[in-house]
Design a protein around this motif. Structure first.
Motif, mmCIF file in Angstrom:
data_model
loop_
_atom_site.group_PDB
_atom_site.id
_atom_site.type_symbol
_atom_site.label_atom_id
_atom_site.label_comp_id
_atom_site.label_asym_id
_atom_site.label_seq_id
_atom_site.Cartn_x
_atom_site.Cartn_y
_atom_site.Cartn_z
ATOM 1 N N MET A 141 0.538 -0.849 0.101
ATOM 2 C CA MET A 141 -0.080 0.435 0.400
ATOM 3 C C MET A 141 1.143 1.243 -0.433
ATOM 4 S SD MET A 141 -2.439 -0.860 2.975
ATOM 5 C CE MET A 141 -3.037 -2.693 3.385
ATOM 6 N N SER A 142 0.644 1.813 -0.738
ATOM 7 C CA SER A 142 1.729 3.511 -1.293
ATOM 8 C C SER A 142 0.378 4.761 0.000
ATOM 9 C CB SER A 142 2.430 3.911 -2.412
ATOM 10 O OG SER A 142 0.999 3.695 -3.540
ATOM 11 N N GLU A 143 -0.332 4.330 -0.703
ATOM 12 C CA GLU A 143 -1.000 5.378 -1.041
ATOM 13 C C GLU A 143 -2.057 5.084 1.578
ATOM 14 O OE1 GLU A 143 -4.668 2.730 -1.278
ATOM 15 O OE2 GLU A 143 -2.369 3.322 -2.605
ATOM 16 N N SER A 144 -1.798 6.282 2.031
ATOM 17 C CA SER A 144 -2.526 5.004 3.258
ATOM 18 C C SER A 144 -3.417 5.132 3.491
ATOM 19 C CB SER A 144 -2.060 7.325 4.140
ATOM 20 O OG SER A 144 -3.057 6.933 5.786
ATOM 21 N N TYR A 145 -3.533 4.226 4.460
ATOM 22 C CA TYR A 145 -4.578 2.919 4.316
ATOM 23 C C TYR A 145 -5.632 3.670 5.248
ATOM 24 C CZ TYR A 145 -7.336 -1.345 5.696
ATOM 25 O OH TYR A 145 -7.826 -2.334 5.955
ATOM 26 N N LEU A 146 -5.031 4.301 6.461
ATOM 27 C CA LEU A 146 -6.508 4.416 7.739
ATOM 28 C C LEU A 146 -6.639 6.125 6.916
ATOM 29 C CD1 LEU A 146 -3.872 4.345 10.384
ATOM 30 C CD2 LEU A 146 -5.830 3.099 10.449
ATOM 31 N N PHE A 156 -6.195 12.049 10.461
ATOM 32 C CA PHE A 156 -5.939 11.185 8.888
ATOM 33 C C PHE A 156 -6.280 11.736 7.703
ATOM 34 C CE2 PHE A 156 -5.240 7.538 12.578
ATOM 35 C CZ PHE A 156 -4.594 7.950 12.965
ATOM 36 N N LYS A 157 -7.177 12.346 7.225
ATOM 37 C CA LYS A 157 -7.913 12.303 6.082
ATOM 38 C C LYS A 157 -7.025 13.937 5.545
ATOM 39 C CE LYS A 157 -12.115 12.058 4.446
ATOM 40 N NZ LYS A 157 -12.138 10.940 3.386
ATOM 41 N N SER A 158 -6.829 14.734 7.206
ATOM 42 C CA SER A 158 -6.247 15.768 6.387
ATOM 43 C C SER A 158 -4.404 15.829 6.512
ATOM 44 C CB SER A 158 -6.989 16.829 7.193
ATOM 45 O OG SER A 158 -8.345 17.279 6.400
ATOM 46 N N ASP A 192 -9.747 17.091 0.153
ATOM 47 C CA ASP A 192 -9.943 16.094 -0.845
ATOM 48 C C ASP A 192 -7.939 15.990 -1.844
ATOM 49 O OD1 ASP A 192 -12.127 15.296 -1.355
ATOM 50 O OD2 ASP A 192 -12.710 16.223 -2.765
ATOM 51 N N ARG A 193 -7.662 16.792 -1.797
ATOM 52 C CA ARG A 193 -6.584 17.329 -2.094
ATOM 53 C C ARG A 193 -5.904 16.527 -1.115
ATOM 54 N NH1 ARG A 193 -1.567 19.519 -1.711
ATOM 55 N NH2 ARG A 193 -2.650 20.907 0.021
ATOM 56 N N ARG A 194 -5.846 16.797 -0.300
ATOM 57 C CA ARG A 194 -4.841 16.036 1.121
ATOM 58 C C ARG A 194 -5.310 14.278 0.914
ATOM 59 N NH1 ARG A 194 -3.708 20.042 6.200
ATOM 60 N NH2 ARG A 194 -3.919 21.583 5.377
ATOM 61 N N THR A 195 -6.010 14.251 0.954
ATOM 62 C CA THR A 195 -6.653 12.423 1.440
ATOM 63 C C THR A 195 -5.686 11.969 0.324
ATOM 64 O OG1 THR A 195 -8.682 13.055 2.241
ATOM 65 C CG2 THR A 195 -8.090 11.197 1.230
ATOM 66 N N GLY A 196 -6.509 12.615 -1.497
ATOM 67 C CA GLY A 196 -5.464 11.669 -2.679
ATOM 68 C C GLY A 196 -3.774 11.768 -2.409
ATOM 69 N N ALA A 197 -3.115 12.703 -1.872
ATOM 70 C CA ALA A 197 -1.541 12.821 -1.385
ATOM 71 C C ALA A 197 -0.901 12.052 0.013
ATOM 72 C CB ALA A 197 -0.803 14.735 -1.326
ATOM 73 N N ALA A 198 -1.732 11.517 1.028
ATOM 74 C CA ALA A 198 -1.261 10.883 1.801
ATOM 75 C C ALA A 198 -1.077 9.383 1.562
ATOM 76 C CB ALA A 198 -2.939 10.382 2.637
ATOM 77 N N SER A 201 2.041 6.102 2.593
ATOM 78 C CA SER A 201 1.807 5.699 3.910
ATOM 79 C C SER A 201 3.263 5.696 4.771
ATOM 80 C CB SER A 201 2.140 4.437 3.656
ATOM 81 O OG SER A 201 3.016 3.706 2.413
ATOM 82 N N THR A 202 3.680 6.573 4.171
ATOM 83 C CA THR A 202 5.145 7.074 4.994
ATOM 84 C C THR A 202 5.357 8.813 6.147
ATOM 85 O OG1 THR A 202 5.858 8.258 2.883
ATOM 86 C CG2 THR A 202 7.582 6.818 3.494
#
Length: 601
Positions: A1-6, A81-83, A171-177, A179-180
């Motif tokens: 998973m590269s995007e942030s799961y949580l 986490f969403k932001s 949305d912009r932030r969630t999309g850029a989240a 896992s690192t």
């Protein structure tokens, strides 16, 4: 998973479960449990994410959550986490100086607080802090200070998230989240020195979820989970997040001292706890046995003996119990064990993870004997909780189970456990020197715990830095002795003294009710508690029980003298950490007179 799961978890689960209850919390005014659906949960998370953006909280900025367990803790976490914001939980019982240290160290501008105590402490800290800009209050019952014009209540905070135009930035932030990203900084209270912030990235949680999916095979969306330990504790936090990934129903226990009431109201199928919970159950059952007589008493004793033979001697060792023993066990299962489980509130139990301190073999055998699936494990804040666990049909009493998948282990000097893997922290916040001291260049984390492996199971021997060396040069493992003594029904708390001393002594907090009952039964007159604990008959009672319990220890490890204390060790006096571990340096200071007296010639 590269995007942030949580960052998208609650939204995804709402899409799957909709109006089904995700959470429940107790309304103390009405005495009822209020459900929160997955849709409502996701709606709150969305508003929190927007409101944080409205306040100007930046990507990867730290916000603090200083509260006991409340649904708002989870709304705030997942909204953050969403932001792409980092949350830092603080123990609800933290002192002003602890809160001040964390707020300053982590440059916290926004601090969420639970009830009156947390607000009062936070407001005093705000007067001393350069960084703390605003306090956001969960409970509408909190009375703000007259001159406080800055703090807002949670409902007003959520109103800031009503504006739709904020959604594009969320949305912009969630999309850029990714896992690192950093998810949490957990400040460990520590039994020595100032607290240190353990950084846990989203990747740590994701690796932990993947590992647990391979082991905790019976946890499903049908499970009802009681949240009893503080969300601030890595064990409850990582476990709760994991339960949400499985679609479980989380029932949030607000006050730890109410657990005996709330557990009966909810009757959970799973709950993670510390050994202290089971020690209390054990003491309660043995008290009932001692009060019983005749046939009732012999049946109860035989039930424990049968359960031990069936579940420990046979099943644990991979052997099939003889038919007669199995029939007898089934009889007790329908009668004595089921009544016992119902009395506690765990008759629907699936399994009960237990960690946070050493579990005495006696307690573990007792819990398994009555057919409760206690899952004993070992973990640290630095490893996103679990390092190892003993699964239901694959455990050994006295061990902390098998290593979870994806984690490497080797032993260093003095048998120290070294760990490497994705769940291990990248380090301590703003403490590079300490980080490089405990994490080697090739990624091995030094736990400070000593242990050994046998047949694939990990056994802990002690904290390396907790080993005491007597003035005779002998090494003593205090926890091993303490764990042995604390199962006694007359002993509530115990702290071993031995470092640089010529023999082992102990400070003992008795189980006062039991001692008073003993005095009554034996017609021992006394003026008050302090007077009672000085009576020769009471000293003799404790001497006899200690001598019996410590027979297995070498002569130099045995307690030669002890002092019975009329007051328990407490958080208020700084003698316990927030997770109720003993702070030995504080005890040494607070009880210096009592300790010195034991070593007078």
């Amino acid at each position: 998973m590269s995007e942030s799961y949580l960052s998208t978890l609650i939204e995804r689960q709402a899409g799957k479960y909709g109006v089904r209850a995700a959470l429940k919390y107790r309304d103390y005014k009405q005495g009822v449990w209020i459900p929160v659906s997955w849709n409502q949960f996701a709606g709150k998370v969305k508003k929190v994410a927007r409101a944080l953006v409205a306040l100007g909280v930046e990507v990867q900025e730290n916000v603090g959550v200083f509260s006991q367990n409340m649904p708002e803790c989870l709304y705030t976490d997942f909204g953050a986490f969403k932001s792409r914001i980092v949350t830092i939980p603080l123990y609800a019982t933290s002192s002003e100086s602890q809160v001040h240290y964390i707020v300053e160290n982590a440059s916290i501008r926004y601090l969420f607080v639970g009830e009156q105590y947390q607000y009062d402490v936070a407001y005093r800290v705000q007067q001393l802090c350069k960084t703390l800009k605003r306090i956001i209050i969960f409970s509408p019952d909190v009375m703000r200070a007259a001159e406080d014009t800055h703090s807002i209540y949670y409902d007003d905070f959520l109103q800031l998230g009503e504006a739709n135009e904020l959604q594009a930035e969320v949305d912009r932030r969630t999309g850029a989240a990714v896992s690192t990203d950093l998810a949490n900084i957990l400040y460990t209270s520590g039994t020595t020195g100032e607290s240190k912030g353990v950084m846990l990235h989203h990747s740590c949680y994701e690796a932990a979820f993947q590992a647990h999916n391979k082991v905790l095979l019976t946890l499903t969306d049908q499970d009802v989970v009681m949240n009893f330990l503080p969300f601030t504790h890595v064990f409850e936090r990582a476990w709760s997040y994991y339960c949400l990934t499985k679609g479980c129903l989380l029932c949030i226990n607000l006050y730890p001292q109410d657990i005996q009431m709330t557990i009966k109201e909810i009757r959970p199928t799973a709950m993670c706890s510390v050994p202290r919970f089971w020690e209390k159950v054990y003491a309660g059952v043995h008290e009932k046995i001692n009060e019983a007589s005749g046939l009732k008493k012999s049946l109860m004793l035989d039930a424990l003996k049968t359960g031990r033979e069936h579940n420990i001697d046979y099943l644990m060792n991979g052997k099939t119990p003889p038919p007669m023993l199995h029939l007898k066990y089934k009889f007790y299962e329908k009668t004595i064990y089921s009544v016992l489980k119902k009395t506690i509130g765990i008759e629907r139990g699936n399994f009960f993870p237990t960690a946070g301190a050493a579990v005495s073999k006696q307690i573990e055998e007792f819990v398994h004997s009555v057919g409760v699936n206690m899952v004993v494990g070992y973990g640290l804040t630095e490893t996103t909780a679990t390092v190892s666990l003993g699964w239901m049909d694959d455990f050994r009493t006295g061990s902390v189970g098998r290593l979870i998948p994806g984690l490497e282990l080797k032993f260093g000097e003095d048998g120290e456990i070294l760990l490497r893997g994705e769940t291990v922290t990248k380090g301590y916040y703003k403490k590079e020197a300490l980080t490089s001291k405990v994490i080697s260049e090739d990624g091995w984390f030094h736990t400070g715990d000593a242990g050994y492996m046998k047949d694939g199971f990990l056994y802990l021997t002690d904290r390396i830095k907790d080993l005491f060396k007597t003035s005779n040069g002998k090494y003593i493992a205090p926890q091993a002795i303490e764990t042995k003594l604390v199962v006694d029904r007359y002993i509530d708390q115990v702290s071993i003294i031995a470092d640089q001393r010529k023999f082992v002594s102990a400070l003992i907090v008795p189980e006062y009710k039991q001692v008073e009952k003993y005095a009554q039964d034996h017609h021992i007159a006394y003026a008050d508690r302090a007077d009672l604990l000085k009576k020769p008959e009471i000293i003799a009672l404790f001497q006899m029980r200690i001598d019996t319990l410590q027979q297995e220890f070498a002569h130099y490890e045995q307690i030669k003298k002890f002092t019975l204390l009329p007051e328990p060790f407490s958080l208020e006096k700084g003698e316990l950490t927030n997770t109720l571990k003993i702070k030995r340096p504080v005890l040494m200071k607070n009880y210096a007179n009592e300790i010195n007296k034991m070593y007078e010639e």
